[in-house]
Design a protein around this motif. Structure first.
Motif, PDB file in Angstrom:
ATOM      1  N   UNK A  97       0.802  -1.124   0.079  1.00 12.44           N
ATOM      2  CA  UNK A  97       0.221  -0.033  -0.023  1.00 12.44           C
ATOM      3  C   UNK A  97       0.925   1.161   0.130  1.00 12.44           C
ATOM      4  N   UNK A  98       0.502   2.128  -0.926  1.00 13.73           N
ATOM      5  CA  UNK A  98       1.232   3.492  -0.827  1.00 13.73           C
ATOM      6  C   UNK A  98       0.152   4.595  -0.735  1.00 13.73           C
ATOM      7  N   UNK A  99       0.911   5.712   0.105  1.00  7.70           N
ATOM      8  CA  UNK A  99       0.172   6.752   0.640  1.00  7.70           C
ATOM      9  C   UNK A  99       0.339   7.864  -0.464  1.00  7.70           C
ATOM     10  N   UNK A 100      -0.419   8.597  -1.127  1.00  3.01           N
ATOM     11  CA  UNK A 100      -0.293   9.761  -2.000  1.00  3.01           C
ATOM     12  C   UNK A 100      -0.733  10.957  -1.301  1.00  3.01           C
ATOM     13  N   UNK A 101       0.064  11.943  -1.094  1.00  2.00           N
ATOM     14  CA  UNK A 101      -0.221  13.132  -0.416  1.00  2.00           C
ATOM     15  C   UNK A 101       0.243  14.240  -1.274  1.00  2.00           C
ATOM     16  N   UNK A 102      -0.826  15.432  -1.390  1.00  2.00           N
ATOM     17  CA  UNK A 102      -0.248  16.498  -2.343  1.00  2.00           C
ATOM     18  C   UNK A 102      -0.770  17.875  -1.307  1.00  2.00           C
ATOM     19  N   UNK A 103      -0.028  18.920  -1.416  1.00  2.00           N
ATOM     20  CA  UNK A 103      -0.376  19.996  -0.479  1.00  2.00           C
ATOM     21  C   UNK A 103      -1.563  21.073  -1.299  1.00  2.00           C
ATOM     22  N   UNK A 109      -4.064  17.030  -8.775  1.00  2.00           N
ATOM     23  CA  UNK A 109      -4.403  16.747 -10.236  1.00  2.00           C
ATOM     24  C   UNK A 109      -3.393  16.540 -11.111  1.00  2.00           C
ATOM     25  N   UNK A 110      -2.159  16.823 -10.927  1.00  2.00           N
ATOM     26  CA  UNK A 110      -0.970  16.581 -11.811  1.00  2.00           C
ATOM     27  C   UNK A 110      -0.441  15.215 -11.198  1.00  2.00           C
ATOM     28  N   UNK A 111      -0.657  14.623 -10.023  1.00  2.00           N
ATOM     29  CA  UNK A 111      -0.336  13.489  -9.522  1.00  2.00           C
ATOM     30  C   UNK A 111      -1.252  12.144 -10.111  1.00  2.00           C
ATOM     31  N   UNK A 112      -2.660  12.517 -10.198  1.00  2.00           N
ATOM     32  CA  UNK A 112      -3.603  11.606 -10.639  1.00  2.00           C
ATOM     33  C   UNK A 112      -3.080  11.581 -12.254  1.00  2.00           C
ATOM     34  N   UNK A 113      -2.899  12.561 -13.063  1.00  2.00           N
ATOM     35  CA  UNK A 113      -2.716  12.785 -14.206  1.00  2.00           C
ATOM     36  C   UNK A 113      -1.326  11.885 -14.534  1.00  2.00           C
ATOM     37  N   UNK A 114      -0.537  12.052 -13.881  1.00  2.00           N
ATOM     38  CA  UNK A 114       0.774  11.189 -13.893  1.00  2.00           C
ATOM     39  C   UNK A 114       0.797   9.682 -13.764  1.00  2.00           C
ATOM     40  N   UNK A 167       5.457   6.591 -13.748  1.00  2.00           N
ATOM     41  CA  UNK A 167       5.927   6.931 -12.368  1.00  2.00           C
ATOM     42  C   UNK A 167       6.137   8.607 -12.083  1.00  2.00           C
ATOM     43  N   UNK A 168       5.090   9.037 -11.014  1.00  2.00           N
ATOM     44  CA  UNK A 168       5.328  10.564 -10.621  1.00  2.00           C
ATOM     45  C   UNK A 168       7.019  10.792 -10.654  1.00  2.00           C
ATOM     46  N   UNK A 169       7.116  12.109 -10.989  1.00  2.00           N
ATOM     47  CA  UNK A 169       8.529  12.511 -11.136  1.00  2.00           C
ATOM     48  C   UNK A 169       8.918  13.326  -9.565  1.00  2.00           C
ATOM     49  N   UNK A 170       9.381  12.385  -8.630  1.00  2.00           N
ATOM     50  CA  UNK A 170       9.445  12.676  -7.355  1.00  2.00           C
ATOM     51  C   UNK A 170      10.448  14.188  -7.035  1.00  2.00           C
TER      52      UNK A 170
END
Length: 118
Positions: free
Chosen positions: A1-7, A13-18, A24-27
């Motif tokens: 399980x991975x948690x995704x958080x955005x401020x 929205x960018x995270x979901x688009x990626x 993979x998201x660009x960390x």
């Protein structure tokens, strides 16, 4: 399980688009964006009367790292953290009424902003 958080909503929205593209998201880009936002917020806070750079971190910590929390602190609590004179200036600034200025008619408004609206 991975948690995704955005401020922010934009970051989410960018995270979901990626994620939707299967890429993979660009960390490193996400970290750079967050640091840029933190830097802008810090520069804003340091411009507020009474919160010079040296006092801004201590005041932010005392307020729970939020502008709303900072505005709710009373002068006595602030004086313990940033000093009596700085606390007086900050509280006076917060209590000053806001005046809405029409950039199109105000002669003091920057000319470039008035020109852009035309």
């Amino acid at each position: 399980v991975r948690l995704l958080w955005s401020p922010s909503a934009d970051g989410t929205a960018a995270l979901f688009r990626a994620l939707g593209d299967g890429a993979p998201p660009d960390v490193s880009a996400a970290v750079a964006r967050r640091e840029g936002a933190a830097s802008r917020a810090s520069r804003f806070v340091e411009k507020i009367p009474g919160l010079e750079a040296a006092d801004a971190r201590a005041a932010a910590e005392a307020a729970g790292y939020s502008l709303a929390g900072l505005a709710r602190l009373d002068e006595a609590a602030l004086a313990l953290v940033i000093g009596a004179e700085a606390a007086r200036r900050f509280v006076a600034f917060c209590r000053e009424p806001l005046v809405v200025v029409d950039e199109n008619t105000d002669p003091v408004a920057p000319a470039r902003k008035r020109a852009r609206k035309r």
